[in-house]
Design a protein around this motif. Structure first.
Motif, short mmCIF file in Angstrom:
data_model
loop_
_atom_site.label_atom_id
_atom_site.label_comp_id
_atom_site.label_asym_id
_atom_site.label_seq_id
_atom_site.Cartn_x
_atom_site.Cartn_y
_atom_site.Cartn_z
N ASN A 74 -6.85 50.79 17.56
CA ASN A 74 -7.91 49.98 18.18
C ASN A 74 -8.93 50.86 18.90
N LEU A 75 -9.37 51.89 18.21
CA LEU A 75 -10.38 52.81 18.73
C LEU A 75 -11.63 52.74 17.88
N ASN A 76 -12.75 53.21 18.43
CA ASN A 76 -14.00 53.32 17.70
C ASN A 76 -14.36 54.79 17.53
N GLU A 77 -15.15 55.08 16.51
CA GLU A 77 -15.44 56.46 16.13
C GLU A 77 -16.01 57.27 17.28
N PHE A 78 -16.89 56.70 18.09
CA PHE A 78 -17.59 57.48 19.10
C PHE A 78 -17.08 57.23 20.51
N ASN A 79 -15.84 56.77 20.64
CA ASN A 79 -15.27 56.52 21.97
C ASN A 79 -15.26 57.78 22.83
N THR A 80 -14.71 58.87 22.32
CA THR A 80 -14.51 60.03 23.19
C THR A 80 -15.83 60.73 23.52
N ILE A 81 -16.73 60.84 22.57
CA ILE A 81 -17.98 61.53 22.87
C ILE A 81 -18.86 60.71 23.82
N ASN A 82 -18.74 59.39 23.76
CA ASN A 82 -19.52 58.54 24.66
C ASN A 82 -18.88 58.42 26.03
N ALA A 83 -17.60 58.76 26.15
CA ALA A 83 -16.93 58.71 27.44
C ALA A 83 -17.18 59.98 28.24
N SER A 84 -16.98 61.16 27.62
CA SER A 84 -17.05 62.42 28.36
C SER A 84 -17.25 63.57 27.39
N ASP A 85 -17.62 64.74 27.93
CA ASP A 85 -17.67 65.94 27.08
C ASP A 85 -16.30 66.62 27.00
N HIS A 86 -15.35 66.15 27.80
CA HIS A 86 -13.96 66.59 27.69
C HIS A 86 -13.16 65.53 26.95
N PHE A 87 -12.15 65.97 26.23
CA PHE A 87 -11.29 65.03 25.53
C PHE A 87 -10.02 64.78 26.34
N PRO A 88 -9.43 63.59 26.21
CA PRO A 88 -8.16 63.34 26.88
C PRO A 88 -7.06 64.22 26.30
N VAL A 89 -6.26 64.81 27.18
CA VAL A 89 -5.17 65.71 26.80
C VAL A 89 -3.85 65.07 27.22
N ILE A 90 -2.92 64.96 26.29
CA ILE A 90 -1.69 64.19 26.50
C ILE A 90 -0.46 65.06 26.24
N THR A 91 0.56 64.89 27.08
CA THR A 91 1.89 65.43 26.77
C THR A 91 2.94 64.41 27.22
N ASP A 92 3.92 64.17 26.34
CA ASP A 92 5.07 63.32 26.65
C ASP A 92 6.24 64.20 27.03
N PHE A 93 6.82 63.95 28.20
CA PHE A 93 7.91 64.79 28.72
C PHE A 93 9.22 64.02 28.78
N SER A 94 10.30 64.72 28.51
CA SER A 94 11.63 64.24 28.86
C SER A 94 12.18 65.16 29.95
N ILE A 95 12.98 64.57 30.83
CA ILE A 95 13.63 65.34 31.89
C ILE A 95 15.01 65.72 31.40
N HIS A 96 15.38 66.97 31.60
CA HIS A 96 16.64 67.45 31.08
C HIS A 96 17.81 66.67 31.65
N ASP A 97 18.71 66.23 30.78
CA ASP A 97 19.83 65.39 31.20
C ASP A 97 20.69 66.05 32.27
N ASN A 98 20.91 67.34 32.13
CA ASN A 98 21.80 68.01 33.08
C ASN A 98 21.19 68.11 34.47
N LEU A 99 19.89 67.78 34.58
CA LEU A 99 19.24 67.84 35.89
C LEU A 99 19.06 66.45 36.49
N ASN A 100 18.76 65.45 35.65
CA ASN A 100 18.37 64.18 36.23
C ASN A 100 19.48 63.15 36.30
N ILE A 101 20.61 63.42 35.66
CA ILE A 101 21.68 62.44 35.72
C ILE A 101 23.01 63.09 36.04
#
Length: 575
Positions: A466-493
């Motif tokens: 559900n995006l449009n072609e010019f969403n990112t260029i019309n929003a900013s000159d920077h692009f959104p940067v994403i990382t998905d993290f998991s927390i190591h089991d031996n540390l969090n549980i």
């Protein structure tokens, strides 16, 4: 020169002309160079003694869309700046015809002459034109000082709108540093490359949805001068943020935007269904947004905003997140001081006392527009703790909990073999990596990462999200940067489990027994991976049974609290 001399020179050039069997390759422009195979077409310069930058090696390859080049020198320099004195220039005879173009050296009729630090190129065709890097579709990495650089030039460009750039299958390439007159190859030699149109493995686009709801999605986004309160741009941000659905967000350039305005937007765009909704805090132009409560913050760092986030009990740990927007452009000294400052802050957090003391093995992340366009030392400090101003910030030292370096996540474009996070074609500079995500990889694993640029996404992918072609260029000159993290089991549980209760069977398909050992009153809660309570039971007993059969298959957390408030946490797998 007599006709005999010209003939002898032509024969000499033929004898010294180097053409190596070409090989296409799938190159990623990310500044890492691990995909540059030694079998690729390579020219190694003859041994010589020069003052300053000595050009040592040039590698060349291509795919259907780009010509790729890798430059290697003896010392580090900045390709598009003059931090270390340089006038590195790239000349290409794009039609393999010495009688056309500019006679830059015997054997070369150069159609294109790229002057990197001056951010333009000569286009020696008829009529002559001075062109910018955007017209060449030029991409380069890294944006900081290095002794190696990789460069991409579009194969199908028409830089002046009239004359196609590459008109022959074989080209000649010359690299020069006019600051010391070093050349590669030297006078009397030529270096030719023939395009290889053997198809390379297509790039696999990255699915931008989170693969596991248990993971924590971090979004770093420079909003370009208060973009989220710009009526002409906010709708583009809305589509982007809805598609990304982040958990923690570091926004920069929110100078006149309030935390309350951002909270209202996020509560409207991504309603959480909780009493408070989204949490937002602001420092200067930095706004940090979190779906979980921000329970502590530190405001003493320059252009860096650390906060402690109270993660749900399913994680059994808090999270330190630092949103950052280091000084821009020529302010290398300021950026280095800010990097030193952060390194000192983390070293303080790892030890008792000072301005911050974290529980051992608390996960931490650092992200933002770091403006790393000068000396590489700033990035080195942020990852290794190599503090430069030790008189002010201390001796420095390894930053992660296991006394190793932090990890810089290599976030690539979701739809391109490129690692740039900023692009503004009218500013002269080639697209570059300005936005970073750095983290403790002793406590965290980066499961997925990407940079979103809607302008390069095919229509079916845009529709899917559900995006449009010019969403990112019309929003900013920077692009959104994403990382998905998991927390190591031996540390969090597991490190928080106590020995005064057991649950069985585990894994289970239905009823479990909870053996509590001692008589007391207990509150037993079952939480899913989002931290939501899905089942609660109160008992006064030494054991009980709990029916989890109605719950969907997956990972759950069993939280047990007695009347004194002591808590036991167990991990349960439901099949």
């Amino acid at each position: 020169m007599s006709s005999v001399s010209k003939t002898l020179l032509f024969i000499l050039l033929l004898l010294n002309s180097i053409t190596v069997a070409s090989q296409s390759a799938a190159i990623t422009i990310d500044g890492l160079f691990d995909d540059w195979d030694s079998n690729l077409t390579t020219y190694i310069d003859t041994s010589e003694s020069v003052t300053g930058i000595d050009l040592l090696e040039l590698q060349v390859t291509n795919d259907e869309a780009f010509l790729y080049l890798k430059i290697k020198a003896n010392i580090e320099f900045d390709l598009t700046d003059n931090l270390i004195n340089q006038q590195v220039r790239l000349f290409i005879d794009t039609d393999n015809n010495t009688t056309t173009g500019y006679n830059i050296q015997e054997g070369y009729g150069s159609e294109i002459g790229i002057i990197f630090k001056d951010l333009y190129a000569h286009y020696n065709v008829t009529p002559y034109a001075q062109i910018d890097f955007a017209s060449l579709k030029l991409r380069a990495a890294p944006t900081v000082t290095s002794n190696e650089f990789e460069i991409a030039i579009g194969r199908h460009q028409i830089p002046d709108g009239l004359n196609p750039l590459f008109t022959a299958s074989t080209i000649k390439i010359l690299l020069k540093n006019d600051a010391n007159f070093d050349k590669l190859p030297n006078e009397g030699s030529t270096f030719s490359y023939t395009f290889d149109d053997t198809p390379v493995t297509p790039y696999s686009p990255i699915d931008i949805t989170k693969s596991n709801t248990e993971q924590i999605r971090l979004l770093a986004y420079n909003t370009l001068s208060d973009g989220l309160i710009d009526v002409d741009r906010v709708a583009h941000f809305e589509q982007i943020i809805k598609a990304l659905s982040p958990d923690i967000i570091g926004l920069t350039e929110c100078w006149d935007t309030t935390a309350a305005q951002i909270k209202a937007l996020f509560d409207s765009w991504l309603p959480l269904g909780t009493a408070n909704g989204w949490y937002t805090e602001k420092l200067g132009g930095l706004i940090t947004v979190s779906r979980w409560e921000i329970i502590e913050q530190w405001t003493s760092l320059t252009r860096q905003f650390p906060v402690l986030i109270d993660l749900p009990s399913s994680y059994a740990t808090d999270l330190l997140f630092t949103n950052s927007h280091l000084h821009c452009c020529d302010a290398d000294d300021s950026r280095q001081a800010e990097a030193d400052q952060y390194a000192a802050f983390i070293l303080d957090a790892k030890s008792p006392g000072g301005v911050i003391t974290l529980e051992e093995n608390t996960p931490f992340m650092y992200s933002g527009d770091l403006n790393l366009v000068g000396y590489a030392q700033q990035l080195i400090t942020l990852k290794t703790g190599d503090i430069q101003d030790t008189a002010t910030y201390g001796a420095g030292g390894p930053l992660d909990w296991d006394d190793t370096d932090l990890k810089e996540e290599n976030c690539l474009q979701a739809d391109l073999r490129m690692g740039y996070t900023w692009r503004s074609d009218d500013q002269g500079f080639p697209p570059g990596k300005l936005d970073y995500i750095i983290f403790s990889d002793y406590t965290l694993t980066a499961e997925k990462s990407f940079v979103l640029q809607t302008e390069v996404m095919p229509s079916d992918r845009l529709t899917e999200y559900n995006l449009n072609e010019f969403n990112t260029i019309n929003a900013s000159d920077h692009f959104p940067v994403i990382t998905d993290f998991s927390i190591h089991d031996n540390l969090n549980i597991e490190q928080f489990q106590l020995t005064d209760s057991t649950i069985y069977p585990n894994p289970t398909t239905g009823v479990i027994t909870i053996d509590l050992k001692a008589l007391n009153t207990y509150q037993i809660q079952v939480l899913n991976t989002l931290g939501h309570v899905v089942l609660t039971k109160h008992i006064a007993a030494t054991s009980t049974e709990l029916n989890v059969a109605p719950l969907p298959s997956g990972l759950y957390i069993i939280s047990i609290k007695n009347s004194e408030g002591h808590q036991v946490i167990h991990k349960l797998i439901k099949h």
